[in-house]
Design an enzyme around this catalytic site. Structure first.
Site, mmCIF file in Angstrom:
data_model
loop_
_atom_site.group_PDB
_atom_site.id
_atom_site.type_symbol
_atom_site.label_atom_id
_atom_site.label_comp_id
_atom_site.label_asym_id
_atom_site.label_seq_id
_atom_site.Cartn_x
_atom_site.Cartn_y
_atom_site.Cartn_z
ATOM 1 N N GLU A 186 0.906 -1.055 0.098
ATOM 2 C CA GLU A 186 -0.113 0.117 -0.095
ATOM 3 C C GLU A 186 0.656 1.211 0.117
ATOM 4 O OE1 GLU A 186 -3.129 -0.094 -0.524
ATOM 5 O OE2 GLU A 186 -3.094 -1.941 -0.596
ATOM 6 N N ASP B 231 3.888 -4.245 -5.534
ATOM 7 C CA ASP B 231 4.353 -5.665 -5.586
ATOM 8 C C ASP B 231 6.126 -5.686 -5.438
ATOM 9 O OD1 ASP B 231 1.877 -6.650 -4.944
ATOM 10 O OD2 ASP B 231 1.848 -7.816 -6.950
HETATM 11 ZN ZN ZN Z 1 -2.687 -2.398 -4.795
#
Ligand code: ZN
Length: 418
Positions: free
Chosen positions: A280, A365
């Site tokens: 996030e 990621d």
């Molecule tokens: Zn995301």
């Protein structure tokens, strides 16, 4: 343009969009059902067959409900426009409300109430039959209805003044009204981004500071590593409504808060929570949030300029089933018709937005893998997919249209390869 040409074009796009949506949904159901009998190889060690099958059944049930909704919504749209529903409403409202501001607000409110009333039984069914059947529903009917009342009141308190100012600008601000309306709308968006979390969200959920000291230390360590300052870590009682878990941060500038659903904290280990949060934070540090807001602002400027032009064209109303008033304001009607027609003409472009959003997910990621740990992120993803009964085998084309996130298998592959 001739009114009839617009009617034909609108009908053609509506049919094409509906056909594509139904086709995507049926492909999705078939694809998921075909892969129901075996967990994909890369998850075989981590996800039991029963959980995989539950995800398949849940996905199929949701998609079937969506098919019903697609047909109902298309029928409602045709009813409001080409079949004369809006025209009828307008004729019903003018004797009581005249043709000024009162009429305009009443017209928009009537459309909102009718649309809401049509959605209501489906929302209720989804929560208390579908979600219930798969063990996700944590709501009582009384919470459902008190949410409905609260949402309506909040919507009216925030929406009515905004609507009033917009309509006043449309009427009085001259040919560049759309530019002023855009500035107003951007300002409102920024205000909501900054204050939604402190003003509106507490009406629906309880937020308590994160108390777990070792987890907090861990998260603060991560924030320090990536250079992120937040106004606090909070836990939200998401379990009041649903067993689905999530983490997000909200706010802008100095008012940034990080919020964890309690359902997420109870399910993931501290190292996995850190990895999810790192993802996030990646969105934030890589400017995805700002870019998304920027794209939203540019698109809304283009659409408002388009509306500014359409609102003066008689064929725009006539082609969508409405006779414009000669001695009153048609601004509210123009707004409603625009909101109805726009998605019909833009849906086929939606994969374009998904492409960017998927690219962002991969980048976030990679950010998490770099600043936290890719194995932890993978095991968190696996748990979240299992808990949310998200399918691991979506139809690729369906996914390209609707999913903001790439399929789990692709994300895990990339994380493993990095
Ligand atoms: Zn995301």
């Amino acid at each position: 343009m001739e009114p009839n040409s617009l009617s034909l074009l609108f009908a053609a796009f509506l049919i094409a969009t509906l056909a594509v949506k139904l086709w995507l949904a049926s492909r999705h159901i078939r694809h998921v059902a075909q892969h129901r009998d075996a967990v994909p190889a890369q998850f075989a060690a981590k996800i039991p067959l029963a959980a995989h099958q539950k995800a398949a059944d849940y996905t199929v049930a949701k998609t079937k409900l969506k098919i019903v909704l697609l047909v109902v919504n298309a029928a409602v749209l045709v009813g409001f426009t080409l079949l004369g529903g809006l025209q009828w409403l307008s004729v019903m409202l003018t004797p009581q409300f005249g043709t000024g501001m009162g009429y305009q607000i009443a017209l928009i409110a009537a459309v909102a109430i009718i649309s809401g009333a049509i959605d209501l039984p489906f929302d209720y069914y989804k929560q208390f039959t579908l979600e219930e059947r798969f063990g996700f529903n944590k709501m009582t009917p009384s919470l459902f209805f008190s949410d409905l009342v609260k949402h309506s009141i909040v919507g009216a308190v925030i929406g009515l003044p905004l609507l009033w100012v917009t309509l006043a600008l449309m009427e009085k601000a001259g040919s560049l009204w759309w530019l002023y309306a855009w500035l107003l709308w951007c300002g409102f968006q920024l205000f909501m981004l900054s204050f939604y979390q402190s003003l509106v969200a507490p009406l629906f959920n309880k937020f308590t500071p994160l108390e777990d000291d070792s987890l907090r230390a861990r998260i603060e360590g991560l924030m320090q590593r990536v250079g992120f300052a937040s106004k606090g870590l909070f836990v939200m009682d998401g379990s009041r409504r649903s067993a689905h878990g999530n983490a997000y941060f909200s706010g802008f500038g100095a008012a940034k808060r990080i919020v964890f659903f309690d359902t997420l904290l109870s399910r993931l280990a501290p190292n996995e929570i850190e990895a999810v949060l790192a993802h996030e934070l990646g969105h934030f540090k890589l400017n995805h949030v700002i870019k998304r807001v920027g794209v939203m602002f540019v698109l809304s400027l283009v659409f408002l300029a388009l509306l500014g032009w359409l609102k003066g064209q008689a064929w725009f109303y006539l082609g969508l089933g409405v006779t414009p008033l000669l001695d009153g304001s048609n601004d509210a009607m123009a707004l409603i018709l625009f909101m109805f027609a726009l998605p019909v003409f833009t849906f086929l472009f939606s994969p374009l937005l998904s492409i960017t959003s998927r690219k962002n997910e991969f980048e976030a990621d990679a950010f998490a893998a770099k600043h936290s740990n890719s194995q932890d992120l993978i095991s968190a993803l696996v748990k979240l997919y299992e808990d949310n009964a998200s399918t691991l085998t979506p139809d690729p084309l369906h996914s390209a249209f609707y999913d903001s996130h790439p399929p789990a298998s692709v994300r895990v592959q990339k994380l493993l390869a990095a």
